[in-house]
Design an enzyme around this catalytic site. Structure first.
Site, PDB file in Angstrom:
ATOM      1  N   GLY A   1       0.848  -1.188   0.000  1.00  0.00           N
ATOM      2  CA  GLY A   1       0.000   0.000   0.000  1.00  0.00           C
ATOM      3  C   GLY A   1       0.879   1.231   0.000  1.00  0.00           C
ATOM      4  O   GLY A   1       2.089   1.144   0.254  1.00  0.00           O
TER       5      GLY A   1
ATOM      6  N   GLN B   1       3.215  10.005   1.616  1.00  0.00           N
ATOM      7  CA  GLN B   1       4.515   9.308   1.559  1.00  0.00           C
ATOM      8  C   GLN B   1       5.315   9.708   0.321  1.00  0.00           C
ATOM      9  O   GLN B   1       6.517   9.471   0.277  1.00  0.00           O
ATOM     10  CB  GLN B   1       4.311   7.785   1.561  1.00  0.00           C
ATOM     11  CG  GLN B   1       3.768   7.259   2.876  1.00  0.00           C
ATOM     12  CD  GLN B   1       3.675   5.743   2.842  1.00  0.00           C
ATOM     13  OE1 GLN B   1       2.701   5.184   2.348  1.00  0.00           O
ATOM     14  NE2 GLN B   1       4.700   5.071   3.342  1.00  0.00           N
TER      15      GLN B   1
ATOM     16  N   CYS C   1       6.531  -0.268   6.937  1.00  0.00           N
ATOM     17  CA  CYS C   1       6.113   0.933   6.217  1.00  0.00           C
ATOM     18  C   CYS C   1       7.271   1.391   5.339  1.00  0.00           C
ATOM     19  O   CYS C   1       8.417   1.416   5.804  1.00  0.00           O
ATOM     20  CB  CYS C   1       5.732   2.034   7.222  1.00  0.00           C
ATOM     21  SG  CYS C   1       5.123   3.534   6.451  1.00  0.00           S
ATOM     22  N   LEU C   2       6.974   1.748   4.093  1.00  0.00           N
ATOM     23  CA  LEU C   2       8.036   2.216   3.196  1.00  0.00           C
ATOM     24  C   LEU C   2       8.700   3.488   3.727  1.00  0.00           C
ATOM     25  O   LEU C   2       9.810   3.802   3.340  1.00  0.00           O
ATOM     26  CB  LEU C   2       7.473   2.464   1.789  1.00  0.00           C
ATOM     27  CG  LEU C   2       7.008   1.218   1.023  1.00  0.00           C
ATOM     28  CD1 LEU C   2       6.419   1.622  -0.320  1.00  0.00           C
ATOM     29  CD2 LEU C   2       8.134   0.222   0.833  1.00  0.00           C
TER      30      LEU C   2
ATOM     31  N   HIS D   1      -3.874   1.100   8.079  1.00  0.00           N
ATOM     32  CA  HIS D   1      -2.504   1.621   8.064  1.00  0.00           C
ATOM     33  C   HIS D   1      -2.391   2.765   7.053  1.00  0.00           C
ATOM     34  O   HIS D   1      -1.850   3.832   7.366  1.00  0.00           O
ATOM     35  CB  HIS D   1      -1.532   0.474   7.725  1.00  0.00           C
ATOM     36  CG  HIS D   1      -0.108   0.900   7.555  1.00  0.00           C
ATOM     37  ND1 HIS D   1       0.917   0.448   8.364  1.00  0.00           N
ATOM     38  CD2 HIS D   1       0.473   1.730   6.650  1.00  0.00           C
ATOM     39  CE1 HIS D   1       2.057   0.999   7.963  1.00  0.00           C
ATOM     40  NE2 HIS D   1       1.820   1.774   6.921  1.00  0.00           N
ATOM     41  N   GLU D   2      -2.926   2.536   5.845  1.00  0.00           N
ATOM     42  CA  GLU D   2      -2.809   3.561   4.795  1.00  0.00           C
ATOM     43  C   GLU D   2      -3.619   4.807   5.152  1.00  0.00           C
ATOM     44  O   GLU D   2      -3.146   5.929   4.969  1.00  0.00           O
ATOM     45  CB  GLU D   2      -3.267   3.006   3.442  1.00  0.00           C
ATOM     46  CG  GLU D   2      -2.428   1.853   2.907  1.00  0.00           C
ATOM     47  CD  GLU D   2      -0.943   2.103   2.953  1.00  0.00           C
ATOM     48  OE1 GLU D   2      -0.514   3.263   2.831  1.00  0.00           O
ATOM     49  OE2 GLU D   2      -0.203   1.113   3.134  1.00  0.00           O
TER      50      GLU D   2
ATOM     51  N   HIS E   1      -2.091   7.274   7.539  1.00  0.00           N
ATOM     52  CA  HIS E   1      -1.123   8.212   6.957  1.00  0.00           C
ATOM     53  C   HIS E   1      -1.777   9.554   6.628  1.00  0.00           C
ATOM     54  O   HIS E   1      -1.129  10.597   6.691  1.00  0.00           O
ATOM     55  CB  HIS E   1      -0.530   7.629   5.669  1.00  0.00           C
ATOM     56  CG  HIS E   1       0.622   6.687   5.869  1.00  0.00           C
ATOM     57  ND1 HIS E   1       1.824   7.081   6.424  1.00  0.00           N
ATOM     58  CD2 HIS E   1       0.774   5.374   5.568  1.00  0.00           C
ATOM     59  CE1 HIS E   1       2.656   6.045   6.449  1.00  0.00           C
ATOM     60  NE2 HIS E   1       2.044   4.987   5.947  1.00  0.00           N
TER      61      HIS E   1
HETATM   62 NI    NI Z   1       2.989   3.136   5.744  1.00  0.00          NI
END
Ligand code: NI
Length: 186
Positions: A49, A54, A99-100, A141-142, A145
């Protein structure tokens, strides 16, 4: 198309409350380019995701995976201005999230296991989904953000937060539905 740079924890863009996208602008070149670039970026970094902040764009747009198509392939959803409702406050599910924006780290988070999410898709059409288990975790999670929340904020037991190698060696990384998913970052 372009692979975008991913903001890492500590950059203030990850802590912003993102602004909604005007539905009239979804079909426009700016939003469509952002969606394409986010998809390409997510594939490049093997994410499950990705949220717009991000990639340094603080608007309410996420791409969320974790679901499967009927043919078994991954189902990716584009969600614009998503709103989550928890359908069952009592049922929670936990896994080691990644997480990226926090490369190399994992942390154990428990979240509501049954949610509903309403949003607009990449064509501006309304989406109304009920999700359970792993896809519900990815979605939360997404969407976190978009409110400047990172999974590390939700790790209650800090002994379950650490570098991926150590977590893999000393902890049970299994995801609720599919242990393979634990290799992916959101
Ligand atoms: Ni993340």
């Amino acid at each position: 198309m372009a692979i975008l740079k991913v903001a890492r924890m500590g950059h203030p863009v990850l802590r912003e409350t993102c602004r909604p996208i005007d539905p009239a602008k979804i079909a426009g070149p700016e939003v469509q380019r952002l969606i394409r670039d986010m998809l390409e970026t997510m594939f490049e970094y093997n994410g499950v995701g990705l949220a717009a902040p991000q990639v340094y764009t603080p608007v309410r747009l996420v791409i969320a995976g974790g679901e499967q198509r009927e043919d078994g392939g991954p189902l990716l959803r584009v969600l614009i201005n998503p709103e989550i409702t928890v359908l069952d406050e009592t049922r929670r599910e936990g896994m080691y999230e990644g997480c990226l924006s926090i490369p190399g780290w994992r942390g154990y988070v428990e979240r509501p296991a049954h949610i509903r999410v309403k949003a607009l898709d990449e064509a501006g059409k309304p989406l109304d989904l009920e999700l359970e288990g792993y896809p519900a975790i990815v979605m939360q999670h997404e969407c976190d953000h978009l409110d400047g929340i990172l999974y590390v904020d939700r790790v209650e037991d800090h002994s379950k937060l650490g570098f991926e190698e150590e977590i893999q060696r000393y902890h049970d990384l299994a995801a609720p539905d599919d242990a393979d998913d634990a290799d992916e970052d959101d």
